[in-house]
Design a protein around this motif. Structure first.
Motif, mmCIF file in Angstrom:
data_model
loop_
_atom_site.group_PDB
_atom_site.id
_atom_site.type_symbol
_atom_site.label_atom_id
_atom_site.label_comp_id
_atom_site.label_asym_id
_atom_site.label_seq_id
_atom_site.Cartn_x
_atom_site.Cartn_y
_atom_site.Cartn_z
ATOM 1 N N GLY A 18 0.792 -1.125 -0.145
ATOM 2 C CA GLY A 18 -0.006 -0.096 -0.175
ATOM 3 C C GLY A 18 0.982 1.160 -0.037
ATOM 4 O O GLY A 18 0.190 2.278 0.523
ATOM 5 N N ILE A 19 2.116 1.261 -0.747
ATOM 6 C CA ILE A 19 2.812 2.442 -0.757
ATOM 7 C C ILE A 19 2.821 3.070 -2.028
ATOM 8 O O ILE A 19 3.087 2.415 -2.899
ATOM 9 C CB ILE A 19 4.294 2.117 -0.326
ATOM 10 N N PHE A 98 5.032 3.790 9.561
ATOM 11 C CA PHE A 98 4.703 2.564 8.655
ATOM 12 C C PHE A 98 5.613 2.159 7.361
ATOM 13 O O PHE A 98 5.616 0.967 7.463
ATOM 14 C CB PHE A 98 3.115 2.764 8.400
ATOM 15 N N THR A 99 5.960 3.375 6.974
ATOM 16 C CA THR A 99 6.948 2.994 5.763
ATOM 17 C C THR A 99 8.225 2.456 6.212
ATOM 18 O O THR A 99 8.774 1.682 5.485
ATOM 19 C CB THR A 99 6.971 4.327 4.864
ATOM 20 N N ASP A 123 1.212 18.418 5.517
ATOM 21 C CA ASP A 123 2.223 17.317 5.289
ATOM 22 C C ASP A 123 1.803 16.582 4.160
ATOM 23 O O ASP A 123 1.035 16.834 3.174
ATOM 24 C CB ASP A 123 2.103 16.152 6.415
ATOM 25 N N ASP A 124 2.843 15.755 3.479
ATOM 26 C CA ASP A 124 2.884 15.294 2.264
ATOM 27 C C ASP A 124 1.683 14.016 2.285
ATOM 28 O O ASP A 124 0.664 13.872 1.528
ATOM 29 C CB ASP A 124 4.040 14.757 1.644
ATOM 30 N N PHE A 125 1.718 12.889 3.185
ATOM 31 C CA PHE A 125 0.774 11.913 3.079
ATOM 32 C C PHE A 125 0.023 11.782 4.330
ATOM 33 O O PHE A 125 0.502 11.943 5.599
ATOM 34 C CB PHE A 125 1.846 10.581 3.101
ATOM 35 N N LEU A 126 -1.177 11.384 4.345
ATOM 36 C CA LEU A 126 -1.903 10.890 5.645
ATOM 37 C C LEU A 126 -2.104 9.422 5.228
ATOM 38 O O LEU A 126 -2.870 8.817 4.212
ATOM 39 C CB LEU A 126 -3.243 11.540 5.809
ATOM 40 N N ASN A 130 -0.392 8.020 12.229
ATOM 41 C CA ASN A 130 0.567 8.324 13.374
ATOM 42 C C ASN A 130 1.518 9.514 13.530
ATOM 43 O O ASN A 130 1.599 9.935 14.464
ATOM 44 C CB ASN A 130 1.579 6.997 13.326
ATOM 45 N N ALA A 131 2.156 9.977 12.338
ATOM 46 C CA ALA A 131 2.724 11.229 12.332
ATOM 47 C C ALA A 131 1.682 12.331 13.026
ATOM 48 O O ALA A 131 2.221 13.015 13.683
ATOM 49 C CB ALA A 131 3.499 11.399 10.883
ATOM 50 N N LYS A 155 -4.377 8.312 2.092
ATOM 51 C CA LYS A 155 -4.414 6.893 1.606
ATOM 52 C C LYS A 155 -5.871 6.391 2.326
ATOM 53 O O LYS A 155 -5.600 6.185 3.572
ATOM 54 C CB LYS A 155 -3.522 6.016 1.597
HETATM 55 P P1 5GP Z 1 1.401 7.682 8.873
HETATM 56 O O1 5GP Z 1 1.851 8.286 10.133
HETATM 57 O O2 5GP Z 1 -0.026 8.527 8.673
HETATM 58 O O3 5GP Z 1 1.069 6.580 8.834
HETATM 59 O O4 5GP Z 1 2.077 8.346 7.728
HETATM 60 C C1 5GP Z 1 2.529 9.489 7.398
HETATM 61 C C2 5GP Z 1 4.118 9.526 6.920
HETATM 62 O O5 5GP Z 1 4.495 8.302 6.380
HETATM 63 C C3 5GP Z 1 4.117 10.463 5.776
HETATM 64 O O6 5GP Z 1 4.362 11.868 6.272
HETATM 65 C C4 5GP Z 1 4.876 10.095 4.819
HETATM 66 O O7 5GP Z 1 6.312 10.474 4.970
HETATM 67 C C5 5GP Z 1 5.059 8.700 4.977
HETATM 68 N N1 5GP Z 1 4.286 7.668 4.069
HETATM 69 C C6 5GP Z 1 2.930 7.021 4.322
HETATM 70 N N2 5GP Z 1 2.520 6.430 3.603
HETATM 71 C C7 5GP Z 1 3.207 6.641 2.275
HETATM 72 C C8 5GP Z 1 3.366 6.398 0.939
HETATM 73 O O8 5GP Z 1 2.557 5.524 0.307
HETATM 74 N N3 5GP Z 1 4.227 6.911 0.277
HETATM 75 C C9 5GP Z 1 5.188 7.815 0.739
HETATM 76 N N4 5GP Z 1 6.191 8.388 -0.102
HETATM 77 N N5 5GP Z 1 5.185 8.109 2.047
HETATM 78 C C10 5GP Z 1 4.124 7.519 2.806
#
Ligand code: 5GP
Length: 188
Positions: A18-19, A98-99, A123-126, A130-131, A155
């Motif tokens: 799921g990335i 998660f990544t 931010d770039d991604f949700l 967690n972030a 996502k």
């Molecule tokens: P969360 O904490 O919402 O799970 O993920 C947020 C952070 O993880 C984002 O700021 C981003 O840096 C990274 N991230 C999460 N999913 C992806 C993805 O599908 N692609 C990329 N490039 N970064 C992601």
């Protein structure tokens, strides 16, 4: 945001687990024209709110945050993923990535996140949220007020939005990915 959705479909790449890889225009190489349009769209979406500072997390949030801050003529502060020895009055929280599948510390100085601040977080991604939950924790520790959270890409299948809305956050995402299974990008 049509321009962004089109770009994701043209240049985004899907990876196992799921990335979504958007490193030709957001996460590694960056497209300043697109980034400016992203800033304009954040300004439009949060036009009715009263913000006095933009906040993000290093590194990928900095580009959209600086564009938004520039357009609104507001300061931009970013939370750091490594605590510098010289940081003063640090507030910190732990975030699970998660990544990268690990926990990391996020810090920000209470010199730059204060009870007077009304924060728009960008931010770039949700993904799982967690972030962003870590950011909400930092904002609460500081006594600042969270006005909104804007993401370039959400996502939806990883359910982060519900966690943020549970905390009372106003969430806006410029492109919402419904699904990435079988390496097909489905955008809402
Ligand atoms: P969360 O904490 O919402 O799970 O993920 C947020 C952070 O993880 C984002 O700021 C981003 O840096 C990274 N991230 C999460 N999913 C992806 C993805 O599908 N692609 C990329 N490039 N970064 C992601």
């Amino acid at each position: 945001m049509q321009l962004l959705k089109k770009r994701i479909l043209e240049d985004g790449k899907c990876f196992e687990g799921g990335i979504l890889k958007v490193d030709s225009f957001i996460n590694h190489q960056m497209d300043p024209q697109l980034m400016k349009s992203i800033g304009v769209e954040f300004v439009r979406r949060f036009a009715s709110t009263n913000v006095n500072k933009i906040m993000t997390i290093e590194a990928s949030g900095i580009a959209p945050a600086i564009m938004t801050g520039y357009l609104l003529n507001l300061p931009v502060v970013f939370a750091k993923k490594k605590s510098p020895k010289t940081i003063q009055n640090a507030l910190s929280t732990t975030v699970h990535s998660f990544t990268k599948d690990r926990d990391y510390e996020v810090v920000i100085s209470s010199d730059f996140l204060t009870p007077n601040d009304k924060i728009l977080f960008v931010d770039d991604f949700l993904a799982y949220g967690n972030a962003a939950l870590g950011v909400i924790d930092l904002i609460q520790q500081s006594g600042a007020q969270l006005v909104g959270m804007g993401f370039i890409i959400e996502k939806a299948f990883q359910q982060g939005r519900a966690k943020l809305e549970e905390k009372g956050a106003h969430v806006e995402s410029l492109a919402i990915i419904e699904d990435l299974s079988h390496c097909q990008i489905k955008i809402r």
